[in-house]
Design a protein around this motif. Structure first.
Motif, PDB file in Angstrom:
ATOM      1  N   VAL A 158      -7.437   8.109  -4.067  1.00 41.76           N
ATOM      2  CA  VAL A 158      -7.064   6.693  -4.088  1.00 41.76           C
ATOM      3  C   VAL A 158      -7.870   5.904  -5.107  1.00 41.76           C
ATOM      4  O   VAL A 158      -7.316   5.054  -5.832  1.00 41.76           O
ATOM      5  CB  VAL A 158      -7.220   6.085  -2.677  1.00 41.76           C
ATOM      6  N   ARG A 188      -1.012   7.084   0.794  1.00 41.14           N
ATOM      7  CA  ARG A 188      -2.419   7.501   0.783  1.00 41.14           C
ATOM      8  C   ARG A 188      -3.350   6.331   1.094  1.00 41.14           C
ATOM      9  O   ARG A 188      -4.328   6.473   1.824  1.00 41.14           O
ATOM     10  CB  ARG A 188      -2.775   8.104  -0.573  1.00 41.14           C
ATOM     11  N   GLU A 189      -3.044   5.168   0.518  1.00 38.32           N
ATOM     12  CA  GLU A 189      -3.892   3.994   0.730  1.00 38.32           C
ATOM     13  C   GLU A 189      -3.836   3.546   2.194  1.00 38.32           C
ATOM     14  O   GLU A 189      -4.850   3.143   2.765  1.00 38.32           O
ATOM     15  CB  GLU A 189      -3.451   2.866  -0.197  1.00 38.32           C
ATOM     16  N   LYS A 190      -2.631   3.606   2.785  1.00 36.06           N
ATOM     17  CA  LYS A 190      -2.532   3.264   4.200  1.00 36.06           C
ATOM     18  C   LYS A 190      -3.355   4.219   5.063  1.00 36.06           C
ATOM     19  O   LYS A 190      -4.056   3.803   5.991  1.00 36.06           O
ATOM     20  CB  LYS A 190      -1.072   3.293   4.649  1.00 36.06           C
ATOM     21  N   LEU A 223       0.849  -1.188   0.000  1.00 36.97           N
ATOM     22  CA  LEU A 223       0.000   0.000   0.000  1.00 36.97           C
ATOM     23  C   LEU A 223       0.883   1.235   0.000  1.00 36.97           C
ATOM     24  O   LEU A 223       1.914   1.275   0.701  1.00 36.97           O
ATOM     25  CB  LEU A 223      -0.910   0.034   1.227  1.00 36.97           C
ATOM     26  N   ARG A 262      -7.076   3.398   4.634  1.00 36.87           N
ATOM     27  CA  ARG A 262      -7.471   2.184   5.359  1.00 36.87           C
ATOM     28  C   ARG A 262      -7.621   2.472   6.853  1.00 36.87           C
ATOM     29  O   ARG A 262      -8.604   2.058   7.477  1.00 36.87           O
ATOM     30  CB  ARG A 262      -6.451   1.077   5.124  1.00 36.87           C
ATOM     31  N   LEU A 287      -8.164  -2.898   0.068  1.00 37.29           N
ATOM     32  CA  LEU A 287      -7.442  -1.785  -0.555  1.00 37.29           C
ATOM     33  C   LEU A 287      -6.169  -2.169  -1.324  1.00 37.29           C
ATOM     34  O   LEU A 287      -5.728  -1.394  -2.172  1.00 37.29           O
ATOM     35  CB  LEU A 287      -7.086  -0.739   0.502  1.00 37.29           C
TER      36      LEU A 287
END
Length: 592
Positions: A144, A96-98, A93, A101, A267
């Motif tokens: 994202v 941004r994705e982390k 990830l 989430r 994600l």
């Protein structure tokens, strides 16, 4: 993120706690274990049950519908918590994705646990936290999700902005600062904005390709349930005031929470997740269908737990409507109107604290009371309704003994006309061979024990009322029971009767006396100043002649003689009134 082992422990522990609490509450009948199932504050779980008469009956547990709703909620909640607490998919990830989430799981934790801790803080703190949280999530959604369409990304930005405006408006309201107001249009846009956020986000997930069809199905179900809740709140007044409804609503909100959790879980980049096998997909669809249908089915309340209403008093039922003119839905309303009526300044039959359902239950109980003792008990409850009142709540019982109370206005008028024609047909002309210029025979109806007799008068005389009163004052001045006052003659009845047979005839000259067979025969003067002499016809008060009476002043204005014959026959008291021109002012007794 947490290690996989901790996720499994939390998963088994939370789901096991919900199921164990459901079993404990079902076995013990205590309300407290159900708090774990309801996942709510104890203030929402006050037990309320109403007995058959509508009175409040405090007790120590939930009623049957609420227990059934809680049991269903426990099973549904266990399934969703099991899905929500699944171990996140492992995979690379970016920053941004982390962040997205973690914020999504924070939103899930807020819905399940944190919001109950925030209740202890001012409402402004709660709204400010949500505004900050969802502002960050919405911005990360835009960055994202692979929207693959500028138009779709722009639409997403617009609906996200509407959602954040709604939260900001709520914050301004909590801080007592100028807000957007409570207009219907503004609130509707802000409310539907929440549904639009879910719809556009699921559309973005579909184009992105990372999220499974199961997650997308959860998103579409969440949007549909949000729209359903808005519709029910709009159409069903007081829908969320019922404890059973609160349980169901709190349960279906887990669909949205499950979708948010699944969004966070899946994600990682494309290819790291796989769709559920067909059997599990069918199970998910069945679960979604059950969650959607349960709130609708729960709206059908048993009579034990009605949604109580309190109809105010009204004068609309003063003129009691005919039962046959009312639709079934209107009959209870008439009974309630009669029960709460305060005509004449008297207090209502029931206090305002008794709900409509209690009054209707009392009326139906009175309908079914058979023995004298039970009737007396019901009378002591505050009201002894007549059949004319009870017919609106139990027509099948009252109608068995009083079918006339079931008639419509048209049926009642037709029955009255038929009865009147039958009564008139019982009376016969005592001088059938002596025809008058005008004549009529009919039943004359009197108030029992309340009428002096009937008038032969000039209704067009300016002093008609004064003449009638004078004649009434003079009716007992002699044994003939004739009160004479120029243009009015009051003819009294001999026996204590409620009606008599009356024949009137107008002659051009004085007829033969023919006193044989008559008990009384008297002749008196009368004047017509308007060219009319007649007998009153029956009106709304059901007093008067049962058929139209002719004008007996056949020569117009002037002096007339009035001869009255009285006798008793098979039909009761019979009167014959003969009017003919004559200037004499003498009163003559021809018989006895």
């Amino acid at each position: 993120m947490l290690p996989d082992g901790l996720w499994r422990i939390a998963r088994v522990g939370v789901v096991g706690l919900v199921l164990a609490a459901a079993v404990a509450g079902l076995v013990s009948g205590d309300a407290r274990p159900w708090m774990v199932v309801d996942w709510s504050l104890a203030a929402y779980a006050r037990f309320r049950v109403f007995n058959e008469s509508g009175a409040l009956d405090g007790s120590g547990g939930f009623d049957a519908p609420t227990t059934a709703a809680l049991l269903g909620a426990a099973l549904v909640k266990a399934v969703f918590l099991w899905l929500i607490l699944r171990t996140p998919v492992r995979g690379p990830l970016d920053r941004r994705e982390k962040a997205l989430r973690r914020l999504l799981y924070l939103a899930v934790a807020y819905t399940l646990v944190l919001r109950y801790l925030v209740y202890a803080l001012p409402d402004a703190v709660d709204v400010a936290f949500q505004l900050a949280l969802w502002t960050a999530i919405d911005v990360l959604y835009l960055l994202v999700i692979r929207w693959r369409s500028r138009a779709l990304r722009a639409a997403a930005a617009a609906v996200f902005a509407v959602e954040l405006v709604g939260l900001a408006d709520a914050l301004l309201y909590e801080l007592d600062l100028p807000d957007l107001g409570t207009g219907v249009g503004v609130q509707l846009v802000l409310t539907l904005g929440g549904v639009a956020v879910t719809v556009v986000t699921v559309a973005g997930q579909r184009r992105d390709g990372r999220w499974s069809r199961g997650t997308q199905a959860l998103g579409w179900s969440a949007a549909g349930l949000q729209a359903l809740m808005i519709l029910l709140d709009f159409l069903a007044d007081g829908f969320f005031d019922n404890l059973t409804m609160l349980v169901m609503v709190q349960t279906v909100t887990l669909v949205n929470t499950g979708w948010i959790a699944a969004t966070a879980r899946e994600l990682p980049p494309e290819g790291s997740t796989a769709d559920l096998p067909p059997a599990r997909r069918r199970a998910v669809r069945l679960t979604m269908a059950a969650v959607v249908l349960l709130p609708v089915l729960a709206m059908i309340h048993p009579e034990r737990t009605p949604r109580l209403t309190y109809t105010g008093g009204s004068e609309d039922c003063y003129d009691r409507p005919a039962f046959g003119d009312l639709r079934p839905a209107e009959r209870d309303a008439v009974f309630l109107c009669l029960a709460r009526n305060t005509d004449g300044g008297v207090p209502p039959m029931f206090p305002d604290s008794v709900p409509d359902q209690g009054i209707l239950a009392y009326g139906r109980a009175l309908c079914h009371a058979k023995d004298r003792e039970k009737q007396e008990i019901l009378k002591r409850s505050g009201w002894n309704a007549d059949p004319e009142d009870l017919v609106y709540v139990c027509p099948e019982i009252v109608g068995a003994t009083r079918p006339d109370l079931l008639w419509s206005t048209a049926e009642r008028e037709a029955a009255g006309a038929a009865s009147l024609a039958e009564e008139n047909a019982r009376c016969r002309d005592p001088w059938p061979r002596t025809k008058g210029v005008v004549q009529a025979t009919a039943k004359y109806f009197l108030f029992a024990d309340g009428d002096f007799g009937y008038l032969v008068h000039d209704p067009g005389d300016r002093a008609a009322d004064e003449q009638a009163e004078e004649a009434m004052d003079k009716v007992y001045d002699n044994n003939a029971l004739l009160g004479v006052a120029e243009s009015a003659v009051l003819v009294g009845h001999v026996e204590d009767v409620a009606d008599l047979c009356l024949t009137v005839k107008a002659m051009r000259t004085a007829p033969p006396r023919r006193t044989a067979g008559w008990e009384q025969v008297n002749e008196v003067p009368i004047v017509s100043r308007s060219g009319r002499l007649t007998v009153p016809e029956m009106g709304e008060d059901e007093v008067g002649a049962g058929a139209p009476m002719p004008n007996l002043a056949i020569t117009g204005k002037g002096d007339y003689r009035l001869r009255v014959y009285v006798r008793f026959g098979d039909t009761g008291e019979e009167h014959l009134v003969v009017v003919f021109p004559g200037a004499s002012k003498r009163r003559i007794t021809l018989r006895p």
